[in-house]
Design an enzyme around this catalytic site. Structure first.
Site, short mmCIF file in Angstrom:
data_model
loop_
_atom_site.label_atom_id
_atom_site.label_comp_id
_atom_site.label_asym_id
_atom_site.label_seq_id
_atom_site.Cartn_x
_atom_site.Cartn_y
_atom_site.Cartn_z
N LYS A 41 32.99 -0.55 -6.48
CA LYS A 41 32.87 -1.20 -4.64
C LYS A 41 34.29 -0.28 -3.69
O LYS A 41 35.68 -0.71 -4.39
CB LYS A 41 32.83 -2.63 -4.52
N ARG A 89 23.67 -17.63 5.33
CA ARG A 89 23.84 -17.66 6.77
C ARG A 89 22.45 -17.85 7.48
O ARG A 89 22.65 -18.48 7.85
CB ARG A 89 24.40 -16.78 6.91
N SER A 127 32.36 -10.49 6.17
CA SER A 127 33.67 -9.65 5.62
C SER A 127 33.36 -8.57 6.10
O SER A 127 34.73 -7.85 6.91
CB SER A 127 34.08 -9.63 4.06
O1 PNS Z 1 30.22 -12.55 -1.16
P1 PNS Z 1 29.19 -11.23 -2.16
O2 PNS Z 1 29.64 -9.54 -2.17
O3 PNS Z 1 28.19 -11.37 -1.59
O4 PNS Z 1 29.27 -11.82 -3.97
C1 PNS Z 1 28.15 -11.51 -4.29
C2 PNS Z 1 28.43 -11.69 -6.04
C3 PNS Z 1 29.61 -11.57 -6.20
C4 PNS Z 1 28.01 -13.23 -6.13
C5 PNS Z 1 28.11 -10.91 -7.22
O5 PNS Z 1 27.65 -9.97 -6.79
C6 PNS Z 1 28.31 -11.11 -8.43
O6 PNS Z 1 27.79 -12.28 -9.07
N1 PNS Z 1 27.97 -10.30 -9.22
C7 PNS Z 1 28.83 -10.47 -10.28
C8 PNS Z 1 27.66 -9.57 -11.41
C9 PNS Z 1 26.65 -10.07 -11.88
O7 PNS Z 1 26.51 -11.10 -12.08
N2 PNS Z 1 25.02 -9.59 -11.53
C10 PNS Z 1 24.41 -10.43 -11.59
C11 PNS Z 1 23.54 -10.83 -10.94
S1 PNS Z 1 23.10 -10.70 -9.52
#
Ligand code: PNS
Length: 159
Positions: A41, A89, A127
């Site tokens: 990212k 949200r 964000s």
């Molecule tokens: O603030 P965000 O970007 O909405 O957070 C997203 C987050 C970090 C919670 C999510 O992308 C995540 O848990 N990523 C880790 C990878 C993972 O576990 N993926 C499988 C679940 S869909």
């Protein structure tokens, strides 16, 4: 001790995130705020910067800020925490959050996701929008904590 994991990208942390943390502390004795380390990212702030911004903005002994990479459920297992806290949200968040909560539960039956509705003052803050507004010279006052506003102004200049 009743703990919850509050994961996210936090790039940057916003007042919406802080509100969820503060309200989450009414439900849980402690929170582990878990900042995703995602090399794929394109992030504005490094994980270390995001952790520092969160720690400065929260500054509460009940809140631990850490980085994680890989699957959230693996990190939750590693921390011994079974509850994931997320802010919700709007309807637009729902589908993604619903899928993520169910995927996480499929990966680990013991993990529950709890949603808190974002307060009416914060439901439009994300964000991504904060990054855009800051980059394009808009006023970010009230959207992010003071230390994050300072960091954004240092990065982009502007109000
Ligand atoms: O603030 P965000 O970007 O909405 O957070 C997203 C987050 C970090 C919670 C999510 O992308 C995540 O848990 N990523 C880790 C990878 C993972 O576990 N993926 C499988 C679940 S869909």
């Amino acid at each position: 001790m009743r703990l919850a994991l509050y994961p996210g990208s936090f790039d940057p942390p916003t007042n919406g995130h802080l509100s969820i943390i503060q309200r989450g502390l009414r439900l849980f004795e402690g929170l582990v705020v878990a900042v995703l380390e995602n090399p794929a990212k394109d992030a504005l702030f490094t994980v270390e910067e995001r952790m520092r911004l969160l720690r400065e903005a929260v500054d509460d002994p009940r809140v631990e800020v850490e980085a994680f990479s890989g699957l959230l459920v693996h990190y939750a297992q590693h921390k011994g925490v079974r509850t994931v806290l997320r802010g919700l949200r709007a309807v637009s968040d729902f589908e993604y959050e619903f899928q993520m909560a169910n995927m996480n539960r499929k990966l680990d039956r013991e993990i529950e996701t709890i949603f808190m509705m974002t307060g009416e003052d914060y439901f439009y803050i994300s964000s991504r929008f904060v990054r855009d507004v800051a980059r394009l010279g808009g006023d970010i006052t009230g959207l992010v904590p003071a230390n994050v506003a300072t960091a954004l102004r240092a990065r982009f200049g502007g109000k």
